[in-house]
Design a protein around this motif. Structure first.
Motif, short mmCIF file in Angstrom:
data_model
loop_
_atom_site.label_atom_id
_atom_site.label_comp_id
_atom_site.label_asym_id
_atom_site.label_seq_id
_atom_site.Cartn_x
_atom_site.Cartn_y
_atom_site.Cartn_z
N ALA A 149 49.05 47.38 51.05
CA ALA A 149 47.95 48.23 51.52
C ALA A 149 48.05 49.62 50.90
N GLU A 150 49.30 50.14 50.76
CA GLU A 150 49.49 51.47 50.16
C GLU A 150 49.06 51.49 48.70
N GLU A 151 49.43 50.44 47.98
CA GLU A 151 49.05 50.35 46.57
C GLU A 151 47.54 50.19 46.42
N SER A 152 46.93 49.39 47.28
CA SER A 152 45.48 49.20 47.25
C SER A 152 44.76 50.51 47.54
N HIS A 153 45.28 51.26 48.50
CA HIS A 153 44.70 52.56 48.84
C HIS A 153 44.81 53.53 47.65
N GLU A 154 45.97 53.53 46.99
CA GLU A 154 46.17 54.41 45.84
C GLU A 154 45.21 54.04 44.70
N ILE A 155 45.02 52.75 44.49
CA ILE A 155 44.07 52.30 43.45
C ILE A 155 42.67 52.78 43.80
N ARG A 156 42.32 52.72 45.07
CA ARG A 156 40.99 53.20 45.50
C ARG A 156 40.84 54.69 45.19
N GLU A 157 41.85 55.49 45.50
CA GLU A 157 41.80 56.93 45.21
C GLU A 157 41.68 57.19 43.71
N ILE A 158 42.47 56.47 42.93
CA ILE A 158 42.43 56.64 41.48
C ILE A 158 41.06 56.25 40.94
N SER A 159 40.51 55.16 41.44
CA SER A 159 39.19 54.73 40.95
C SER A 159 38.13 55.78 41.24
N THR A 165 32.38 53.75 41.15
CA THR A 165 31.76 53.59 42.46
C THR A 165 32.51 52.47 43.20
N LEU A 166 32.31 52.38 44.50
CA LEU A 166 32.97 51.33 45.28
C LEU A 166 32.55 49.94 44.79
N PRO A 167 31.26 49.68 44.52
CA PRO A 167 30.90 48.36 44.00
C PRO A 167 31.57 48.05 42.65
N GLU A 168 31.74 49.06 41.79
CA GLU A 168 32.42 48.84 40.51
C GLU A 168 33.89 48.50 40.73
N LEU A 169 34.54 49.20 41.65
CA LEU A 169 35.93 48.90 41.98
C LEU A 169 36.04 47.50 42.55
N ASN A 170 35.15 47.16 43.47
CA ASN A 170 35.20 45.84 44.11
C ASN A 170 35.00 44.71 43.11
N GLU A 171 34.22 44.95 42.07
CA GLU A 171 34.02 43.94 41.03
C GLU A 171 35.36 43.62 40.34
N VAL A 172 36.14 44.64 40.06
CA VAL A 172 37.45 44.44 39.46
C VAL A 172 38.41 43.88 40.50
N ARG A 173 38.39 44.41 41.70
CA ARG A 173 39.30 44.01 42.78
C ARG A 173 39.17 42.52 43.10
N ARG A 174 37.95 41.97 43.02
CA ARG A 174 37.74 40.55 43.31
C ARG A 174 38.62 39.65 42.44
N GLN A 175 38.89 40.10 41.22
CA GLN A 175 39.71 39.31 40.31
C GLN A 175 41.17 39.23 40.77
N TYR A 176 41.56 40.11 41.69
CA TYR A 176 42.94 40.17 42.19
C TYR A 176 43.01 39.88 43.68
N ALA A 177 41.94 39.34 44.24
CA ALA A 177 41.85 39.11 45.69
C ALA A 177 42.99 38.24 46.22
N ASP A 178 43.45 37.28 45.43
CA ASP A 178 44.52 36.40 45.89
C ASP A 178 45.86 37.13 46.01
N ARG A 179 45.95 38.34 45.48
CA ARG A 179 47.20 39.11 45.52
C ARG A 179 47.17 40.24 46.54
N LEU A 180 46.03 40.50 47.15
CA LEU A 180 45.92 41.59 48.12
C LEU A 180 46.56 41.20 49.44
N ALA A 181 47.56 41.95 49.86
CA ALA A 181 48.31 41.64 51.08
C ALA A 181 47.38 41.58 52.28
#
Length: 185
Positions: A149-159, A165-181
């Protein structure tokens, strides 16, 4: 104490009459020192704009690795590989760049995080920023195959700092959804 004694002229005894023990420090092997100097010289020969890009790229990667307050060796190895690939460096150069970035991150941490990330945004293309976003997820998942969760939050801040934008981040994030704690629970 006189200046002569301070600079080693005259007696080595201190005010109590004791002579301090001199401990010899081991010297670095000459070959190792020369190798490091050669790498530093090669990096110094890099055009300034490329050096800024590379330094800020590596530093931003360390933000994610350090987000959970523990930079795992696997995260460092992943950063080494990413910096080598995207920075077009030798392995030795990449290792040195990542070590410097990790050290700077520990020393200045939150103080420079925003500034360095904004600097990367200013010197990079949209494609390079998008690739960095993918690299951030790769580093975050390298430490244990899950993104905390901490790493995901940091990625959100960096993005946000990179201008996504949040939709642009989510587009990339979807590719890693199986790894999100958070999604694995």
């Amino acid at each position: 104490m006189s200046l002569d004694k301070f600079f080693g002229k005259g007696s080595n005894k201190n005010e109590d009459g004791f002579e301090p023990t001199v401990v010899d420090r081991p010297e670095a092997p000459t070959g190792e020192t020369e190798t490091v100097r050669k790498i530093v010289d090669e990096l110094n020969a890099m055009p300034e704009d490329r050096a800024i890009w590379l330094a800020s790229f590596a530093y931003v990667l360390t933000r994610v690795a350090a987000a959970d307050l523990d930079v795992d060796q696997r995260e460092t190895l992943e950063m080494d590989a990413i910096v080598q690939q995207w920075g077009h460096l030798t392995e030795a150069q990449a290792v040195l760049v990542v070590q410097i970035a990790e050290s700077q991150s520990k020393l200045v941490g939150g103080t420079d995080d925003y500034l360095v990330t904004r600097r990367f945004r200013d010197v990079s293309t949209w494609e390079e920023r998008t690739q960095l976003l993918h690299c951030l997820f790769a580093v975050a998942s390298a430490g244990g195959d899950t993104i905390s969760a901490e790493e995901s939050h940091e990625i959100r801040e960096i993005s946000d700092e990179l201008g996504f934008t949040l939709p642009e981040l989510n587009e990339v994030r979807r590719q890693y959804a199986d790894r999100l704690a958070a999604l694995q629970r």
